[in-house]
Design a protein around this motif. Sequence first.
Motif, short mmCIF file in Angstrom:
data_model
loop_
_atom_site.label_atom_id
_atom_site.label_comp_id
_atom_site.label_asym_id
_atom_site.label_seq_id
_atom_site.Cartn_x
_atom_site.Cartn_y
_atom_site.Cartn_z
N ARG A 20 0.84 -1.19 0.00
CA ARG A 20 0.00 0.00 0.00
C ARG A 20 0.88 1.24 0.00
NH1 ARG A 20 -5.37 -0.85 2.96
NH2 ARG A 20 -5.11 1.34 3.54
N THR A 21 0.30 2.35 -0.39
CA THR A 21 1.01 3.61 -0.34
C THR A 21 0.54 4.43 0.86
OG1 THR A 21 1.66 5.56 -1.61
CG2 THR A 21 -0.64 4.84 -1.80
N THR A 22 1.06 5.61 1.00
CA THR A 22 0.76 6.45 2.16
C THR A 22 -0.72 6.81 2.22
OG1 THR A 22 2.97 7.40 2.07
CG2 THR A 22 1.31 8.61 3.30
N ASP A 23 -1.32 6.59 3.38
CA ASP A 23 -2.72 6.99 3.58
C ASP A 23 -2.85 7.87 4.81
OD1 ASP A 23 -2.19 5.13 5.50
OD2 ASP A 23 -3.89 3.83 5.07
N PHE A 24 -1.78 8.68 5.05
CA PHE A 24 -1.80 9.61 6.18
C PHE A 24 -1.18 10.93 5.75
CE2 PHE A 24 2.16 7.25 6.57
CZ PHE A 24 3.10 8.26 6.71
N VAL A 25 -1.43 11.95 6.57
CA VAL A 25 -0.83 13.27 6.39
C VAL A 25 0.02 13.55 7.62
CG1 VAL A 25 -1.25 15.73 6.13
CG2 VAL A 25 -2.72 14.08 4.96
N GLU A 26 1.22 14.07 7.44
CA GLU A 26 2.13 14.30 8.56
C GLU A 26 2.19 15.78 8.90
OE1 GLU A 26 5.82 11.76 9.51
OE2 GLU A 26 6.61 13.53 8.49
N GLU A 27 2.07 16.08 10.19
CA GLU A 27 2.18 17.45 10.69
C GLU A 27 3.03 17.44 11.96
OE1 GLU A 27 -1.48 19.52 11.12
OE2 GLU A 27 -2.18 19.08 9.08
N GLU A 28 3.33 18.63 12.45
CA GLU A 28 4.11 18.78 13.69
C GLU A 28 3.25 19.47 14.73
OE1 GLU A 28 7.69 20.85 12.87
OE2 GLU A 28 8.75 19.07 12.14
N ALA A 29 3.44 19.09 15.99
CA ALA A 29 2.72 19.72 17.09
C ALA A 29 3.55 19.61 18.36
CB ALA A 29 1.36 19.06 17.30
N ARG A 30 3.58 20.69 19.15
CA ARG A 30 4.32 20.70 20.40
C ARG A 30 3.35 20.51 21.57
NH1 ARG A 30 9.37 22.04 21.56
NH2 ARG A 30 9.64 23.02 19.50
N VAL A 31 3.71 19.65 22.49
CA VAL A 31 2.89 19.39 23.68
C VAL A 31 3.11 20.54 24.67
CG1 VAL A 31 2.35 17.78 25.53
CG2 VAL A 31 3.08 16.91 23.30
N THR A 32 2.05 21.21 25.04
CA THR A 32 2.15 22.36 25.94
C THR A 32 2.27 21.89 27.39
OG1 THR A 32 -0.24 22.55 26.29
CG2 THR A 32 0.68 23.61 24.32
N ARG A 33 2.46 22.85 28.28
CA ARG A 33 2.58 22.53 29.70
C ARG A 33 1.24 22.09 30.28
NH1 ARG A 33 3.51 28.49 32.45
NH2 ARG A 33 1.57 29.47 31.71
N CYS A 34 0.16 22.24 29.53
CA CYS A 34 -1.16 21.73 29.95
C CYS A 34 -1.34 20.28 29.54
CB CYS A 34 -2.27 22.58 29.35
SG CYS A 34 -2.22 24.31 29.81
#
Length: 500
Positions: free
Chosen positions: A309-323
């Motif tokens: 199979r080929t890619t079936d997702f989208v990649e992003e970045e996110a930072r976990v906050t102090r909450c």
Amino acid sequence: MSETRITDQQVRLYMNKRKHNTQEVAAAKVGMSSRTARRIERATRLPSQKAERDWRTRTDPFADVWEGEVVPLLRSAPRLIPVTILRKLQEDHPGRFPNSMRRTLERHISQWRALEGPGKEIFFPQEYLPGIRGLSDFTHMEKLCVTLGGVPFDHLLYHFVLAFSRWEYACVVDGGESFEALAAGLQNALWQAGGCPREHRSDSLSAAFRNLQEQEDFTPRYAALLEHYGMEGTRNNRGLGHENGSVESSHRYLKDAVDQALELRGHRDFADRASYDEFLRGVVMRRNRRNAAAFRVEREHLQDLPELRTTDFVEEEARVTRCSTFTVRNILYSAPSRLIGHLLKVRLYIDRLDCYLSGTLVHSTPRGSLAPGRSRGHAIDYRHFIDSLKRKPQAFKGLAFRDNLFPREAYRRTWEQLDTKLSQRSACKTMVGLLELAGNHGVEAQLAERLEALLELGELPDLKTLFDEFAPRLRECPVVVVEMPSAEVYDALLDEQVPV
């Protein structure tokens, strides 16, 4: 007989009956009056051979307004319906055109449109060859009123249909019409079918098309998906969904089948998403059995699948906050507190998010969705906050996403009673204790049932009693008696002679 036209078949039948019966008896046997029978015997032609009447039996009520008022309206606004025109005539000529004239006006307008009106759109029936075309589309399911754990589940279905055999695949999409939903659904369908059609057709999905003026304006991700499976991408004209009719018409029949299966089931509530997926899979499989013979023919003409199979997702970045939260596509997710401060690589699948740190999978959570009319959503797991709330329980009352911590409706209603009847300290401590009991001891559903019972009785939960019931601790350690063998046993082993 009054208001009934005599057909050629009735005349022939009457003449046969007349050979052996009187005029009255023969007429009664074929369902006509004696007067009509006498007229038939005098006639020299069958009813269908008579010339059409070219005169009116009464005066046309629209004669003096037809050419001057009605026809100009029909020519300037072809989409006007007869009722609208009748209302306009009633306003311009009070008391002259009662509602009883509606059918007369409708017949007039229908005849005018057939003789002088604009041409209508022609629908061209298509003949499909096996293995040529597969179609994808999304359809809304909120009208079926499906609930998960008592909570309304607003969702879409991804729907794939092979045009020749009518074989289909469907899966639940609780987000929007995204590329990852299209890619995952299409690949699941192809691998379940065991092959690829030569052409993949859809409407103007923004997940697949940039929707510019160019004819071929695929997005790079969609173009790569088609290339991987060796398919040609096509789409219908914008705004003309009927051109995708092979899948559009199947939407209605599939939703009707799901609705009827829910009626047989007796209720529309499911314990979780997995049970609803299984139910839907059964409905689709039963529909596919009817097309099994045609699918076996088409299966021989499908292209071979690629090795992977080929890619079936989208990649992003996110930072976990102090909450202990992070935001992806306007949805707030929770994460384990050990990830606070770290930048995560987030892969968005159709049903989940996988979070990676330095190439290692560190967190996975179900994908959240935006509620209708909301610009932000929440996908909070209360288990991530239990340990911290135990140290600071009074922070619970003013927590910004407090209402999203409740795993079920019973917990929210219990908090409302605790907040009303107890002090802030006691209410928060009790509620945090209930969440700890539910999350750390795996009794979320059972505890919710007990809380519902207490709410009906008008009683507040007693934390100690509930802990003793659902998470009892062993008060006494078991006594283990170890009997040590005497040393003489070992002496006896040394005295034994080992044969050579």
